[in-house]
Structure formats: C-alpha cells, structure tokens
Design a protein around this motif. Structure first.
Motif, short mmCIF file in Angstrom:
data_model
loop_
_atom_site.label_atom_id
_atom_site.label_comp_id
_atom_site.label_asym_id
_atom_site.label_seq_id
_atom_site.Cartn_x
_atom_site.Cartn_y
_atom_site.Cartn_z
N TRP A 35 -5.60 -2.48 0.12
CA TRP A 35 -4.64 -3.59 0.22
C TRP A 35 -4.81 -4.48 -1.02
N PHE A 36 -3.70 -4.81 -1.62
CA PHE A 36 -3.63 -5.75 -2.73
C PHE A 36 -2.76 -6.92 -2.30
N ARG A 37 -2.87 -8.01 -3.06
CA ARG A 37 -1.95 -9.12 -2.85
C ARG A 37 -1.58 -9.71 -4.19
N GLN A 38 -0.40 -10.32 -4.20
CA GLN A 38 0.09 -10.96 -5.42
C GLN A 38 0.76 -12.26 -5.07
N ALA A 39 0.17 -13.34 -5.55
CA ALA A 39 0.75 -14.66 -5.36
C ALA A 39 1.68 -14.97 -6.52
N PRO A 40 2.63 -15.88 -6.35
CA PRO A 40 3.56 -16.22 -7.43
C PRO A 40 2.83 -16.63 -8.70
N GLY A 41 3.20 -16.01 -9.81
CA GLY A 41 2.61 -16.36 -11.08
C GLY A 41 1.22 -15.80 -11.33
N LYS A 42 0.73 -14.99 -10.41
CA LYS A 42 -0.62 -14.44 -10.55
C LYS A 42 -0.59 -12.92 -10.61
N GLU A 43 -1.67 -12.35 -11.09
CA GLU A 43 -1.78 -10.90 -11.14
C GLU A 43 -2.04 -10.33 -9.75
N ARG A 44 -1.72 -9.05 -9.61
CA ARG A 44 -1.98 -8.38 -8.35
C ARG A 44 -3.50 -8.22 -8.19
N GLU A 45 -3.97 -8.59 -7.02
CA GLU A 45 -5.41 -8.68 -6.75
C GLU A 45 -5.81 -7.68 -5.68
N TYR A 46 -6.90 -6.96 -5.93
CA TYR A 46 -7.42 -6.01 -4.96
C TYR A 46 -8.17 -6.77 -3.88
N VAL A 47 -7.77 -6.60 -2.64
CA VAL A 47 -8.32 -7.38 -1.54
C VAL A 47 -9.33 -6.57 -0.74
N ALA A 48 -8.96 -5.34 -0.40
CA ALA A 48 -9.83 -4.53 0.45
C ALA A 48 -9.49 -3.07 0.27
N GLY A 49 -10.49 -2.22 0.50
CA GLY A 49 -10.29 -0.78 0.43
C GLY A 49 -11.07 -0.07 1.51
N ILE A 50 -10.64 1.15 1.82
CA ILE A 50 -11.32 1.92 2.85
C ILE A 50 -11.31 3.39 2.47
N SER A 51 -12.43 4.04 2.73
CA SER A 51 -12.57 5.45 2.37
C SER A 51 -11.72 6.33 3.27
N ARG A 52 -11.65 7.59 2.91
CA ARG A 52 -10.77 8.52 3.63
C ARG A 52 -11.12 8.62 5.11
N GLY A 53 -12.39 8.69 5.40
CA GLY A 53 -12.81 8.78 6.79
C GLY A 53 -12.97 7.46 7.49
N ALA A 74 -5.30 9.26 13.10
CA ALA A 74 -4.45 9.96 14.06
C ALA A 74 -3.03 9.39 14.05
N LYS A 75 -2.91 8.10 13.70
CA LYS A 75 -1.61 7.46 13.62
C LYS A 75 -1.12 7.31 12.19
N ASN A 76 -1.91 7.84 11.23
CA ASN A 76 -1.54 7.71 9.81
C ASN A 76 -1.27 6.25 9.43
N THR A 77 -2.11 5.37 9.91
CA THR A 77 -1.89 3.95 9.70
C THR A 77 -3.18 3.27 9.28
N VAL A 78 -3.07 2.35 8.33
CA VAL A 78 -4.19 1.50 7.94
C VAL A 78 -3.79 0.06 8.23
N TYR A 79 -4.77 -0.72 8.61
CA TYR A 79 -4.52 -2.10 9.03
C TYR A 79 -5.35 -3.06 8.18
N LEU A 80 -4.86 -4.28 8.11
CA LEU A 80 -5.64 -5.36 7.53
C LEU A 80 -5.53 -6.55 8.48
N GLN A 81 -6.65 -6.86 9.11
CA GLN A 81 -6.71 -8.02 10.00
C GLN A 81 -7.08 -9.24 9.17
N LEU A 82 -6.24 -10.26 9.22
CA LEU A 82 -6.45 -11.48 8.45
C LEU A 82 -6.77 -12.61 9.42
N ASN A 83 -7.97 -13.15 9.31
CA ASN A 83 -8.39 -14.26 10.15
C ASN A 83 -8.71 -15.48 9.31
#
Length: 125
Positions: A35-53, A74-83
């Motif tokens: 997951w990356f994020r990009q705020a207005p006027g800023k570069e795209r930032e790497y936030v989190a990553g997860i291995s294949r398994g 199994a659902k071909n889905t990756v999630y990012l929980q933001l708290n």
C-alpha cells in the motif's frame, strides 16, 4: 493482475477505516502486495507491504502500531486496517502488486508493476 481498491472515505481524527484491494486476473498469492499513499503536493509514499504468504510485513515508521496490512489469498484480497487516524494520514491510498519483488522493505513505486486506481482517505480534525 488487476487491482481495485475500496473502503476510503471521510473519518474524524482518531477514527478507523479498512481499505480493501481485490485482485483479479492472476492468483494474488503469486504477488508481493503493498500500500502506498500520496497526499496533495507530495511524493507517493510506501506505507506497508506484505509477503506472498502473508508471513512477513513491513510498515513505514509513521504508521507502525496504527496500521495493519493483511491478506486473504483465498479471496485474492489484501487489506489495510487504519486505526487512530490523524489529518496527516489524508491521502489517496494505492494498492500495488509485483510478482518478482524480493523484499518488502523500503520499496519504491517503481518496484511494483501493477497498481489500482486509488481510494481517497480524508481525516478531519
């Protein structure tokens, strides 16, 4: 692989959101996901990553302890929980995937070959 994000929205500071990234076209377990994020006027930032398994994860320092990345192959889905969101987390969040990336740490946008369209997260103070 095609990626579609969902789950963004407007939330008050201190609140939570869960972003989803659905993959299609190939089995997501073949891919390192990030997951990356990009705020207005800023570069795209790497936030989190997860291995294949799903056994290894990476977090950028500012989100450690607040964000959690996880995947359901199994659902071909990756999630990012933001708290505990703060206005500084306001950005467009992008899901990314790559079949050949060896390490999930300190990745750059150019390391990922597939991208979603992004989902906007807005945190009000």
């Amino acid at each position: 692989v095609q990626l579609v994000e969902s789950g963004g929205g407007l939330v008050q500071a201190g609140g939570s959101l869960r972003l989803s990234c659905a993959a299609s076209g190939r089995t997501s377990r073949d891919y390192v996901m990030g997951w990356f994020r990009q705020a207005p006027g800023k570069e795209r930032e790497y936030v989190a990553g997860i291995s294949r398994g799903g056994g290894s994860t990476y977090y950028e320092d500012s989100v450690k302890g607040r964000f959690t990345i996880f995947r359901d192959n199994a659902k071909n889905t990756v999630y990012l929980q933001l708290n505990t969101l703060s206005p500084e987390d306001t950005a467009v969040y992008y899901c990314a995937a790559d079949r050949f990336l060896r390490s999930i740490g300190s990745a750059r946008p150019g390391d990922f070959g597939s991208w979603g369209q992004g989902t906007l997260v807005t945190v009000s103070s």
